[in-house]
Write a protein that holds these residues in place. Structure first.
Motif, PDB file in Angstrom:
ATOM      1  N   ASP A   1     -18.729 -25.307 -32.662  1.00  0.00           N
ATOM      2  CA  ASP A   1     -19.613 -25.330 -31.485  1.00  0.00           C
ATOM      3  C   ASP A   1     -18.935 -26.138 -30.402  1.00  0.00           C
ATOM      4  O   ASP A   1     -18.229 -27.105 -30.694  1.00  0.00           O
ATOM      5  N   ARG A   2     -19.166 -25.751 -29.147  1.00  0.00           N
ATOM      6  CA  ARG A   2     -18.626 -26.575 -28.047  1.00  0.00           C
ATOM      7  C   ARG A   2     -19.603 -27.677 -27.651  1.00  0.00           C
ATOM      8  O   ARG A   2     -19.240 -28.633 -26.982  1.00  0.00           O
ATOM      9  N   ALA A   3     -20.868 -27.513 -28.096  1.00  0.00           N
ATOM     10  CA  ALA A   3     -21.890 -28.489 -27.715  1.00  0.00           C
ATOM     11  C   ALA A   3     -22.986 -28.520 -28.782  1.00  0.00           C
ATOM     12  O   ALA A   3     -23.140 -27.567 -29.540  1.00  0.00           O
TER      13      ALA A   3
ATOM     14  N   TYR B   1     -23.817 -30.155 -19.174  1.00  0.00           N
ATOM     15  CA  TYR B   1     -23.082 -30.976 -18.198  1.00  0.00           C
ATOM     16  C   TYR B   1     -21.615 -30.585 -18.226  1.00  0.00           C
ATOM     17  O   TYR B   1     -21.094 -30.152 -19.253  1.00  0.00           O
ATOM     18  N   LYS B   2     -20.940 -30.810 -17.098  1.00  0.00           N
ATOM     19  CA  LYS B   2     -19.513 -30.477 -17.052  1.00  0.00           C
ATOM     20  C   LYS B   2     -18.717 -31.735 -17.386  1.00  0.00           C
ATOM     21  O   LYS B   2     -18.218 -32.429 -16.495  1.00  0.00           O
ATOM     22  N   VAL B   3     -18.656 -32.028 -18.672  1.00  0.00           N
ATOM     23  CA  VAL B   3     -17.940 -33.225 -19.145  1.00  0.00           C
ATOM     24  C   VAL B   3     -16.789 -32.799 -20.045  1.00  0.00           C
ATOM     25  O   VAL B   3     -16.884 -31.804 -20.773  1.00  0.00           O
TER      26      VAL B   3
ATOM     27  N   ASN C   1     -16.944 -31.558 -23.935  1.00  0.00           N
ATOM     28  CA  ASN C   1     -17.287 -30.177 -24.327  1.00  0.00           C
ATOM     29  C   ASN C   1     -16.034 -29.325 -24.436  1.00  0.00           C
ATOM     30  O   ASN C   1     -15.950 -28.410 -25.251  1.00  0.00           O
ATOM     31  N   TYR C   2     -15.077 -29.617 -23.568  1.00  0.00           N
ATOM     32  CA  TYR C   2     -13.858 -28.800 -23.529  1.00  0.00           C
ATOM     33  C   TYR C   2     -12.927 -29.210 -24.668  1.00  0.00           C
ATOM     34  O   TYR C   2     -12.281 -28.354 -25.284  1.00  0.00           O
ATOM     35  N   ALA C   3     -12.911 -30.506 -24.971  1.00  0.00           N
ATOM     36  CA  ALA C   3     -12.131 -30.965 -26.134  1.00  0.00           C
ATOM     37  C   ALA C   3     -12.670 -30.273 -27.387  1.00  0.00           C
ATOM     38  O   ALA C   3     -11.904 -29.803 -28.232  1.00  0.00           O
TER      39      ALA C   3
ATOM     40  N   ASP D   1     -24.485 -17.971 -26.493  1.00  0.00           N
ATOM     41  CA  ASP D   1     -24.461 -19.104 -25.561  1.00  0.00           C
ATOM     42  C   ASP D   1     -23.548 -18.748 -24.385  1.00  0.00           C
ATOM     43  O   ASP D   1     -24.008 -18.282 -23.361  1.00  0.00           O
ATOM     44  N   GLU D   2     -22.251 -18.973 -24.517  1.00  0.00           N
ATOM     45  CA  GLU D   2     -21.369 -18.591 -23.408  1.00  0.00           C
ATOM     46  C   GLU D   2     -19.986 -18.193 -23.889  1.00  0.00           C
ATOM     47  O   GLU D   2     -19.670 -18.294 -25.077  1.00  0.00           O
ATOM     48  N   ALA D   3     -19.190 -17.725 -22.959  1.00  0.00           N
ATOM     49  CA  ALA D   3     -17.891 -17.138 -23.293  1.00  0.00           C
ATOM     50  C   ALA D   3     -16.781 -18.083 -22.840  1.00  0.00           C
ATOM     51  O   ALA D   3     -16.342 -18.019 -21.700  1.00  0.00           O
ATOM     52  N   GLY D   4     -16.338 -18.971 -23.740  1.00  0.00           N
ATOM     53  CA  GLY D   4     -15.297 -19.931 -23.377  1.00  0.00           C
ATOM     54  C   GLY D   4     -15.740 -20.702 -22.150  1.00  0.00           C
ATOM     55  O   GLY D   4     -16.865 -21.201 -22.093  1.00  0.00           O
ATOM     56  N   PRO D   5     -14.878 -20.777 -21.124  1.00  0.00           N
ATOM     57  CA  PRO D   5     -15.244 -21.544 -19.931  1.00  0.00           C
ATOM     58  C   PRO D   5     -15.978 -20.684 -18.899  1.00  0.00           C
ATOM     59  O   PRO D   5     -15.712 -20.769 -17.707  1.00  0.00           O
ATOM     60  N   ALA D   6     -16.902 -19.862 -19.362  1.00  0.00           N
ATOM     61  CA  ALA D   6     -17.613 -18.956 -18.454  1.00  0.00           C
ATOM     62  C   ALA D   6     -18.953 -18.586 -19.066  1.00  0.00           C
ATOM     63  O   ALA D   6     -19.107 -18.610 -20.293  1.00  0.00           O
ATOM     64  N   ASN D   7     -19.922 -18.228 -18.234  1.00  0.00           N
ATOM     65  CA  ASN D   7     -21.207 -17.727 -18.729  1.00  0.00           C
ATOM     66  C   ASN D   7     -21.050 -16.268 -19.162  1.00  0.00           C
ATOM     67  O   ASN D   7     -20.044 -15.614 -18.856  1.00  0.00           O
ATOM     68  N   PHE D   8     -22.056 -15.787 -19.858  1.00  0.00           N
ATOM     69  CA  PHE D   8     -22.033 -14.414 -20.379  1.00  0.00           C
ATOM     70  C   PHE D   8     -23.137 -13.615 -19.688  1.00  0.00           C
ATOM     71  O   PHE D   8     -24.210 -14.142 -19.398  1.00  0.00           O
TER      72      PHE D   8
ATOM     73  N   LEU E   1     -23.427 -24.364 -19.644  1.00  0.00           N
ATOM     74  CA  LEU E   1     -23.294 -24.898 -18.290  1.00  0.00           C
ATOM     75  C   LEU E   1     -23.990 -23.958 -17.308  1.00  0.00           C
ATOM     76  O   LEU E   1     -23.735 -22.745 -17.336  1.00  0.00           O
ATOM     77  N   PRO E   2     -24.872 -24.487 -16.445  1.00  0.00           N
ATOM     78  CA  PRO E   2     -25.482 -23.608 -15.431  1.00  0.00           C
ATOM     79  C   PRO E   2     -24.402 -23.184 -14.437  1.00  0.00           C
ATOM     80  O   PRO E   2     -23.952 -23.973 -13.617  1.00  0.00           O
ATOM     81  N   SER E   3     -23.993 -21.932 -14.538  1.00  0.00           N
ATOM     82  CA  SER E   3     -22.866 -21.428 -13.742  1.00  0.00           C
ATOM     83  C   SER E   3     -23.303 -21.052 -12.332  1.00  0.00           C
ATOM     84  O   SER E   3     -24.282 -20.319 -12.143  1.00  0.00           O
ATOM     85  N   ILE E   4     -22.550 -21.521 -11.363  1.00  0.00           N
ATOM     86  CA  ILE E   4     -22.859 -21.211  -9.964  1.00  0.00           C
ATOM     87  C   ILE E   4     -22.497 -19.754  -9.674  1.00  0.00           C
ATOM     88  O   ILE E   4     -23.164 -19.078  -8.890  1.00  0.00           O
ATOM     89  N   THR E   5     -21.478 -19.259 -10.342  1.00  0.00           N
ATOM     90  CA  THR E   5     -21.129 -17.835 -10.184  1.00  0.00           C
ATOM     91  C   THR E   5     -22.269 -16.968 -10.722  1.00  0.00           C
ATOM     92  O   THR E   5     -22.689 -15.992 -10.085  1.00  0.00           O
ATOM     93  N   ASN E   6     -22.773 -17.345 -11.902  1.00  0.00           N
ATOM     94  CA  ASN E   6     -23.861 -16.589 -12.517  1.00  0.00           C
ATOM     95  C   ASN E   6     -25.075 -16.569 -11.584  1.00  0.00           C
ATOM     96  O   ASN E   6     -25.682 -15.519 -11.329  1.00  0.00           O
ATOM     97  N   MET E   7     -25.392 -17.736 -11.031  1.00  0.00           N
ATOM     98  CA  MET E   7     -26.518 -17.851 -10.097  1.00  0.00           C
ATOM     99  C   MET E   7     -26.306 -16.899  -8.909  1.00  0.00           C
ATOM    100  O   MET E   7     -27.228 -16.220  -8.452  1.00  0.00           O
TER     101      MET E   7
ATOM    102  N   CYS F   1     -18.492 -14.740 -16.599  1.00  0.00           N
ATOM    103  CA  CYS F   1     -18.441 -15.061 -15.173  1.00  0.00           C
ATOM    104  C   CYS F   1     -18.326 -16.560 -14.950  1.00  0.00           C
ATOM    105  O   CYS F   1     -18.892 -17.355 -15.691  1.00  0.00           O
ATOM    106  N   GLY F   2     -17.559 -16.915 -13.937  1.00  0.00           N
ATOM    107  CA  GLY F   2     -17.364 -18.323 -13.601  1.00  0.00           C
ATOM    108  C   GLY F   2     -16.411 -18.422 -12.423  1.00  0.00           C
ATOM    109  O   GLY F   2     -15.803 -17.420 -12.026  1.00  0.00           O
ATOM    110  N   THR F   3     -16.266 -19.618 -11.882  1.00  0.00           N
ATOM    111  CA  THR F   3     -15.374 -19.807 -10.738  1.00  0.00           C
ATOM    112  C   THR F   3     -13.959 -19.347 -11.087  1.00  0.00           C
ATOM    113  O   THR F   3     -13.306 -18.642 -10.316  1.00  0.00           O
TER     114      THR F   3
END
Ligand SMILES: Cc1ncc(COP(=O)(O)O)c(C=O)c1O
Length: 364
Positions: free
Chosen positions: A197-199, A207-209, A212-214, A243-250, A267-273, A305-307
């Motif tokens: 799990d990433r989280a 949160y973008k900490v 989670n990426y480690a 949940d999500e796709a690596g460093p991006a929302n699904f 992570l609440p994705s701004i791209t997704n929004m 989707c993501g930046t």
């Protein structure tokens, strides 16, 4: 605001952009084949929180920071970052996409791990300053490349016991980038991840900490080594929902609906929004709700989707633990809805289409 002029640097001390690119000039640089990597730029911006308040912005050309060895970012993970992009329009003007949303998300992250939040105005001023100081690195319009902006907030004050720092450092650097997935806007294959799990269910996934990426690195390496572009994480409590796709929302598309997971650990994705708004604009319905993994077989199109990922269409999702394989893009091409969303998002970001939602800040 005090802007310290970058110190003059001995040419031999730093690798310039031209040296990084094997002595290519900016004009002859191959912007279309940029990867998503770090290239040194001219300057970055810094700001320090001390004695309960934030200081003025400073500009430097150093890529290094001096840090106390007992800084809380090093020991207790008090570290938050953001990712946003600037684009060059046909009119040559530079546009920064949804910077206010990134400021708000970093504020929320800071509160989530007990750091001093950066006031939104200071965040945005730092971002604009970092872009202005590196204008020559904003890729030309039509190359598909952009200037990636990386704000970073760290606990810099020393503590030995587990507690929040009293001092913080905020900085913003930029680097020109191409697509995150080397395929660009081409379908990729994704592997379901059940072993990691990433989280945690009530942890820091929203949160973008850095932690989670480690936590995602082992599973990402497993996916890469098995020939997949990224992992698809399931909800950490029941492993029933996406949940999500690596460093991006699904997201998934079916019956004129855009469906995307609602989960406390993503992570609440701004791209997704932004895509949700574009879908509503196109007369589609939007559903943000738990998405059971079994539902994968019912989607017409799916994507990440993501930046960084922008919209990355998914061709195949493999679940090695159940031997399930979900296939999309049977003709090898991105689906029609994903394509339209990609084009519209890109057109707004580069100024090719009007910014009707007020998402873009133009630097003048
Ligand atoms: C884990 C994770 N999820 C989703 C996203 C997408 O968010 P955004 O669209 O704000 O870039 C990112 C990238 O920032 C991410 O790292």
């Amino acid at each position: 605001m005090h802007l310290r002029r970058p110190a003059l640097v001995e040419r031999t001390e730093i690798a310039t952009f031209e040296q990084n690119q094997n002595l290519c000039t900016m004009e002859s640089f191959d912007w279309k084949n940029l990867s998503f990597g770090y290239i040194r730029t001219d300057a970055n911006v810094r700001c320090y929180f001390k004695d309960g308040k934030w200081g003025d912005l400073e500009v430097t050309d150093s890529e290094y920071i001096q840090l106390h060895m007992a800084a809380t970012c090093l020991h207790y993970g008090q570290e938050a970052f953001e990712g946003l992009k600037a684009f060059r329009g046909k009119d040559n003007r530079i546009r920064i996409f949804r910077m206010k949303e990134n400021a708000a998300r970093m504020h929320n992250t800071a509160l989530g791990i007990k750091m001093a939040p950066v006031p939104a105005e200071r965040f945005m001023e730092a971002v604009k300053t970092a872009v202005r100081k590196n204008e020559r690195f904003v890729p030309p319009h039509g190359t598909g490349a952009s200037l990636y902006i990386r704000p970073l907030l760290i606990g810099s004050g020393p503590e030995v016991g587990v507690k929040p720092a009293k001092e913080y450092m905020f900085m913003v650097f930029v680097t020109p980038v191409g697509p995150y997935f080397k395929e660009g806007f081409k379908p990729v294959d994704v592997m379901v991840c059940r072993g990691y799990d990433r989280a945690a269910p009530l942890g820091t996934g929203c949160y973008k900490v850095g932690g989670n990426y480690a936590a995602s690195l082992t599973s990402l390496e497993l996916a890469h080594n098995s020939g997949f572009s990224t992992t698809l994480y399931l909800d950490p409590k029941e492993k029933k929902y996406i949940d999500e796709a690596g460093p991006a929302n699904f997201f998934g598309i079916k019956n004129n609906r855009f469906i995307t997971p609602a989960s406390k650990s993503i992570l609440p994705s701004i791209t997704n929004m932004s895509l949700q708004q574009l879908c509503r604009d196109m007369g589609m319905e939007v559903e943000s709700r738990p998405v059971p993994i079994d539902e994968l077989s019912t989607f017409e199109e799916v994507g990440a989707c993501g930046t960084a990922a922008v919209i990355t269409p998914i061709r195949k999702i493999v679940d090695p633990d159940t031997n399930a394989i979900y296939g999309y893009c049977s003709d090898g091409k991105p689906g029609p809805v994903s394509t339209k969303l990609y084009q519209r998002l890109n057109a707004i970001q580069t100024g090719d289409e009007p910014d009707v939602h007020g998402w873009v800040d133009i630097l003048d």
